[in-house]
Design an enzyme around this catalytic site. Structure first.
Site, PDB file in Angstrom:
ATOM      1  N   ARG A   9       7.552  -4.169  -3.312  1.00 56.72           N
ATOM      2  CA  ARG A   9       6.087  -4.036  -3.284  1.00 56.72           C
ATOM      3  C   ARG A   9       5.438  -5.317  -3.813  1.00 56.72           C
ATOM      4  NH1 ARG A   9       1.687  -0.514  -3.500  1.00 56.72           N
ATOM      5  NH2 ARG A   9       0.299  -0.760  -5.286  1.00 56.72           N
ATOM      6  N   ARG A  21       5.353   2.780  -2.981  1.00 58.46           N
ATOM      7  CA  ARG A  21       6.149   3.019  -4.182  1.00 58.46           C
ATOM      8  C   ARG A  21       7.278   3.979  -3.820  1.00 58.46           C
ATOM      9  NH1 ARG A  21       0.646   3.230  -5.439  1.00 58.46           N
ATOM     10  NH2 ARG A  21      -0.050   1.711  -7.008  1.00 58.46           N
ATOM     11  N   LYS A  26      -3.367  10.057  -7.886  1.00 60.30           N
ATOM     12  CA  LYS A  26      -4.365  10.670  -7.016  1.00 60.30           C
ATOM     13  C   LYS A  26      -4.024  12.140  -6.761  1.00 60.30           C
ATOM     14  CE  LYS A  26      -6.537   6.747  -6.362  1.00 60.30           C
ATOM     15  NZ  LYS A  26      -6.457   6.033  -5.091  1.00 60.30           N
ATOM     16  N   TYR A  55      -1.086 -11.024  -9.536  1.00 58.19           N
ATOM     17  CA  TYR A  55      -0.253 -11.486  -8.422  1.00 58.19           C
ATOM     18  C   TYR A  55      -0.712 -12.859  -7.932  1.00 58.19           C
ATOM     19  CZ  TYR A  55       1.567  -6.713  -7.979  1.00 58.19           C
ATOM     20  OH  TYR A  55       2.163  -5.504  -8.213  1.00 58.19           O
ATOM     21  N   HIS A  87      -4.591  -0.714  -5.113  1.00 62.38           N
ATOM     22  CA  HIS A  87      -4.887  -0.856  -6.535  1.00 62.38           C
ATOM     23  C   HIS A  87      -6.380  -0.627  -6.741  1.00 62.38           C
ATOM     24  CE1 HIS A  87      -1.178  -2.064  -8.398  1.00 62.38           C
ATOM     25  NE2 HIS A  87      -0.986  -3.058  -7.578  1.00 62.38           N
ATOM     26  N   HIS A 140       9.932  -1.388  -6.424  1.00 66.96           N
ATOM     27  CA  HIS A 140       8.637  -1.924  -6.842  1.00 66.96           C
ATOM     28  C   HIS A 140       8.597  -3.444  -6.696  1.00 66.96           C
ATOM     29  CE1 HIS A 140       4.877  -0.383  -8.374  1.00 66.96           C
ATOM     30  NE2 HIS A 140       4.744  -1.470  -9.106  1.00 66.96           N
TER      31      HIS A 140
END
Length: 330
Positions: free
Chosen positions: A278, A180, A206, A311, A302, A275
């Site tokens: 990504r 990211r 996190k 996806y 994820h 993104h």
């Protein structure tokens, strides 16, 4: 070892944050500034509704922190049934005012976080478990672009220049590791460990850092950038090279502009965000591994496997589209 002597008459120090100041306590307990801001805005919006009974989309809510704490104090004295009823009517009022499901859910979550904090510290006797989030099917464009277009974009930075070496290293990290933009902009030089082939990153949501494996191409790109990066006072891995902010840490907005610039130069592609690169990485990985969602989950970091299924659903949808086109031709 140093010995500390404490006078026998001195009692324990008072709490720096009184237990009944639930609002300040909640904000102080959150480590991310963005989450703090989200909680503040959501709670203020709810307090305004409790005072006026109104929800007007687009209006700027002006309440002082003193007023917010006063309203919260009254709200926390309610019984569970009444407190949930107020939150439920607030939810309905936002729906009628035309707020998006995401905006509604963020505000409700802010109020629930406040009450959970108060409940844990015995400052109220209820939880807001009766009011559910607004369900909505959120469309996410996870298709990104093709590996061919990514290859074309990677060929654009002039790696004979300092800026080109920096930009190429960033693009490789975005593609090879699916980082990211905030993860890229927050990197420090010491996070890069070429001997172990790893990069230490702070992932979304996190507290503790994670380590990601680096490809040969990415290691070479980052080392090439570091070989020409001059040493300003900060230790950021990527720094700004423009006249206005030369030597300062490269912001995530600058990463966004960098990707937008290069992707706009690809004739057959579309203008991308970091993104969306990504997205492209994850979709390409699923395509290359025939839908290995577990592998894609490890790559993307994820925590929710259902996110990866979005996806893969898009990948399958494209296959179905191709089959239908070919079938119509013969």
């Amino acid at each position: 070892m140093t010995n500390l002597t404490i006078a026998s008459q001195v009692g324990i120090l008072p709490l720096s944050q009184p237990l009944d100041d639930v609002y300040s306590g909640l904000i102080a307990s959150v480590h991310k500034k963005t989450t703090q801001s989200t909680y503040k805005q959501g709670i203020k919006h709810f307090c305004y509704y409790l005072l006026t009974g109104e929800v007007v989309k687009g209006i700027k809510v002006n309440l002082s922190e003193y007023q917010i704490k006063w309203v919260i104090s009254d709200y926390l004295k309610l019984d569970a049934k009444t407190a949930n009823a107020y939150l439920g009517s607030y939810r309905t009022a936002m729906i009628e005012a035309g707020y998006s499901s995401n905006s509604i859910n963020v505000k409700i979550a802010s109020v629930k976080a406040l009450v959970r904090y108060a409940f844990d510290f015995e400052q109220c006797s209820f939880l807001l478990d009766k009011v559910k989030a607004v369900k909505a099917k959120v469309y996410r464009d996870t298709k990104g672009t093709t590996p061919d277009n990514i290859n074309a974009m990677l060929s654009l930075p002039d790696t004979l220049t300092v800026k080109g070496k920096r930009d190429y290293a960033i693009l490789r990290l975005l593609w090879d590791n699916g980082l990211r933009r905030s993860e890229v902009s927050n990197l420090n030089i010491e996070d890069f460990n070429p001997s172990n082939r790893t990069l230490r990153i702070m992932s979304k949501g996190k507290i503790d850092p994670e380590y990601v494996y680096l490809s040969n191409k990415t290691i070479e790109a980052v080392e090439a950038w570091l070989s020409v990066r001059y040493q300003p006072s900060n230790s950021s891995l990527f720094i700004s090279l423009d006249n206005a902010s030369n030597g300062h840490p490269l912001s995530d907005k600058s990463v966004y502009r960098l990707v937008k610039k290069y992707s706009s130069e690809i004739p057959s592609g579309k203008v991308l965000s970091p993104h969306q690169i990504r997205h492209s990485s994850i979709t390409a990985l699923l395509e290359a591994t025939n839908g290995n969602v577990r592998l894609a989950q490890k790559f993307s970091r994820h925590s929710n496997l259902n996110t990866l299924m979005i996806y893969d659903d898009n990948r399958v949808a494209l296959q179905q589209e191709a089959v239908n086109i070919l079938s119509s031709l013969a």
